[in-house]
Design a protein around this motif. Structure first.
Motif, PDB file in Angstrom:
ATOM      1  N   UNK A  59      -2.379  13.458  -7.375  1.00  0.00           N
ATOM      2  CA  UNK A  59      -2.855  14.740  -7.422  1.00  0.00           C
ATOM      3  C   UNK A  59      -1.739  15.825  -6.277  1.00  0.00           C
ATOM      4  N   UNK A  60      -1.966  16.906  -6.185  1.00  0.00           N
ATOM      5  CA  UNK A  60      -0.881  17.590  -5.422  1.00  0.00           C
ATOM      6  C   UNK A  60      -0.648  17.223  -3.982  1.00  0.00           C
ATOM      7  N   UNK A  61      -1.684  17.122  -3.142  1.00  0.00           N
ATOM      8  CA  UNK A  61      -1.683  16.624  -1.931  1.00  0.00           C
ATOM      9  C   UNK A  61      -0.896  15.027  -1.819  1.00  0.00           C
ATOM     10  N   UNK A  62      -1.087  14.114  -2.837  1.00  0.00           N
ATOM     11  CA  UNK A  62      -0.570  12.916  -2.889  1.00  0.00           C
ATOM     12  C   UNK A  62       0.880  13.012  -2.794  1.00  0.00           C
ATOM     13  N   UNK A 180      -2.746   6.771   0.217  1.00  0.00           N
ATOM     14  CA  UNK A 180      -3.516   7.385  -0.371  1.00  0.00           C
ATOM     15  C   UNK A 180      -3.412   7.438  -1.805  1.00  0.00           C
ATOM     16  N   UNK A 181      -2.290   6.555  -2.187  1.00  0.00           N
ATOM     17  CA  UNK A 181      -1.800   6.508  -3.592  1.00  0.00           C
ATOM     18  C   UNK A 181      -2.524   5.757  -4.555  1.00  0.00           C
ATOM     19  N   UNK A 185      -0.797   3.098  -9.570  1.00  0.00           N
ATOM     20  CA  UNK A 185       0.725   3.904  -9.509  1.00  0.00           C
ATOM     21  C   UNK A 185       1.489   3.432  -8.327  1.00  0.00           C
ATOM     22  N   UNK A 186       0.791   2.286  -7.500  1.00  0.00           N
ATOM     23  CA  UNK A 186       1.584   2.006  -6.297  1.00  0.00           C
ATOM     24  C   UNK A 186       2.960   1.233  -6.059  1.00  0.00           C
ATOM     25  N   UNK A 510     -12.102   7.847  -6.316  1.00  0.00           N
ATOM     26  CA  UNK A 510     -11.177   7.852  -7.648  1.00  0.00           C
ATOM     27  C   UNK A 510     -10.016   7.173  -7.607  1.00  0.00           C
ATOM     28  N   UNK A 511      -9.171   7.018  -6.468  1.00  0.00           N
ATOM     29  CA  UNK A 511      -8.034   6.325  -6.345  1.00  0.00           C
ATOM     30  C   UNK A 511      -8.188   4.708  -6.260  1.00  0.00           C
TER      31      UNK A 511
END
Length: 524
Positions: A59-62, A180-181, A185-186, A510-511
């Motif tokens: 998301x944008x913050x991540x 927080x990723x 996707x890590x 969610x993550x």
């Protein structure tokens, strides 16, 4: 043998599909553990989603957390390589040999471990934001100071202090960008983050060509310029909050009644359960730092001195090499999510070892191709490291462990450039006489780099083979057995319920791909 007393299942690994990992590696005997090292290298062959779809998961913050960590790590590398790219000019300025100037590189690496301890503990206790900002303020002051140095002793003093400032940034940048990723996707984000190092090197190379010896101030404008971008990075970080993962952990400490005493208890638990793992991580990072510094720090000097490359040719070679590094880190980081962290490191290290001869013995411009692929391999292996360290580190001291293991590895490898340049001077070549009659001493640095790096690759392969792996570890406190031991089940459950009631855990759930209900039911 125990790298950790935590069961793999407690870390959430049984949900990752990494079925080759032992069910309870922590309680194995030495013989059994050794026997599992080769079988567990078998790639898990996890599903490989489209990388663009993986990027869309953030998301944008991540994305902002990733970008601020990437920017900080990029400029850390830029500031570090300013010395590597101005060795000749500094030697003339201070009337020293090249090997004496490389002590400026060595001192930075030696003192980085001091900064990693100070800023790592501060970031784990007080949050990622303000230690990151203080780091960048110190970058501004000390880079300006280096640019105004008048004596060799002043230069060494500035670089030593710079090492302390630099030491605190890596662990913080990795934690900010990755904790927080989204799990799937890590690997890709880890590879992209690590390439801030190569991107910083590329920027340093380009700006050195434009700023060094192009004015009456010689090498100094490069250092003065280096003090400017951290101002923008500070403003960027001020606009962002703490990471969700840190806020969740801080809530547990508050629920336990005393933040400081809980933090200290977490430290005792982490040290008791993970001391052998910490030693392993330092040894592993020593090998990786020998790999990067051994292949890069005096490579521009080799091109200029041994192969008589022009400044333009050196710049082009370095730029192409760093493009290879950025490509390799991103691709291998992504691939490690499919094939596993250890397998990816070992595979690309073998390829890198095979490319050492053309990388160091090709005296024509064709060396550019070898430089691209060699740095593809070096930074390809490095692309796995940020997330590999994050997954192996105790959750409560993630910044400290990632940063300190990396910087203690730097300390062990701190003499890389000095060793290579000093030994290289024992292999003199025919001096070069210019049209004006100036005689330049030449040395066979390529031979030294090749032998040195061959030994380093072998060491890294062995360390990766014998070490543990925690692919897909969950980062939330709901999956952190250390936090349960330190704060107690009631404090953890209370904090999780409170955060959930405020909707604060929705993003974390969610993550991680599932909620924390299972873990909370266990402690209810």
């Amino acid at each position: 043998m125990a790298f950790s007393n935590e069961k793999i299942g407690d870390s959430g690994d049984e949900a990752t599909g990494y079925e080759n990992a032992p069910a309870n590696e922590a309680k194995m005997g030495v013989g059994r553990y050794i026997a599992t090292r080769i079988p567990t290298l078998k790639p898990p062959m996890n599903k490989a989603p489209n990388p663009f779809k993986l990027l869309a998961l953030l998301n944008f913050q991540q994305w902002m957390f990733f970008l601020v960590g990437f920017c900080g790590w990029t400029w850390d590398a830029f500031d570090f390589f300013t010395v590597s790219l101005t060795v000749t000019q500094l030697a003339k300025q201070f009337h020293k040999e090249n090997s004496q100037i490389t002590w400026g590189i060595t001192l930075v690496l030696m003192f980085r471990s001091v900064g990693s301890v100070i800023f790592g503990i501060a970031a784990d206790r007080y949050g990622r934001k303000w230690p990151f900002i203080v780091n960048n303020i110190l970058f501004i002051v000390l880079e300006l100071g280096t640019g105004f140095c008048q004596t060799y002793k002043q230069f060494l003093a500035c670089r030593a202090l710079f090492g302390i400032a630099m030491g605190g940034l890596y662990g913080n940048a990795a934690a900010t960008a990755l904790e927080d990723c989204p799990e799937t996707a890590r690997g890709l984000i880890s590879g992209m983050l690590q390439q801030g190092y190569a991107f910083g090197y590329l920027l340093a190379t380009a700006f050195a060509r434009g700023l060094v010896d192009t004015t009456s101030h010689g090498w100094r404008p490069l250092y003065w310029f280096g003090a400017c971008p951290p101002v923008l990075i500070i403003c960027f970080r001020l606009c962002l909050p703490e990471t969700a993962s840190y806020r969740e952990r801080d809530a547990v400490r508050l629920a336990n009644g005393s933040v400081t005493s809980t933090f200290l208890s977490e430290g005792r638990v982490a040290l008791k359960k993970h001391w052998l793992l910490l030693i392993y991580l330092v040894l592993l990072m020593a090998g990786f730092n020998f790999m990067s510094h051994g292949s890069q720090d005096i490579y521009p000097l080799m091109l200029e001195n041994q192969f008589s490359f022009s400044p333009n040719a050196v710049t082009v070679t370095q730029v192409v090499a760093n493009l290879g590094a950025m490509t390799g880190g991103t691709m291998i980081g992504y691939s490690s999510q499919i094939f596993g962290r250890r397998f990816s490191i070992i595979f690309i290290s073998i390829i890198g070892g095979a490319l050492l001869y053309p990388y160091t013995f090709t005296s024509s411009k064709n060396v550019i191709a070898a430089a691209f692929f060699e740095q593809f391999c070096v930074q390809g292996a490095w692309g796995v490291i940020p997330i590999h360290l994050m997954e192996l580190s105790p959750g409560s001291f993630r910044t400290f462990v990632v940063g300190t293991s990396y910087q203690l590895g730097n300390l062990v490898s701190s003499a890389s450039s000095t060793i290579e340049s000093t030994i290289g001077e024992r292999f003199p070549l025919k001096p070069l006489k210019s049209k004006t009659g100036t005689i330049t001493k030449r040395y066979d640095y390529g031979k030294v780099i090749c032998i040195f790096m061959g030994c380093v690759y072998a060491y890294v392969i062995v360390l990766a083979l014998v070490g543990p792996e925690n692919l897909g570890k969950k980062f939330g406190v709901a999956h952190d057995s250390d936090m349960y031991d330190a704060a107690g089940s009631d404090a953890v459950a209370e904090a999780l319920h409170a955060r959930e009631a405020m909707g604060g855990l929705a993003e974390v759930e969610e993550e991680e791909g599932k909620g924390v209900g299972i873990r909370k039911n266990e402690v209810a």
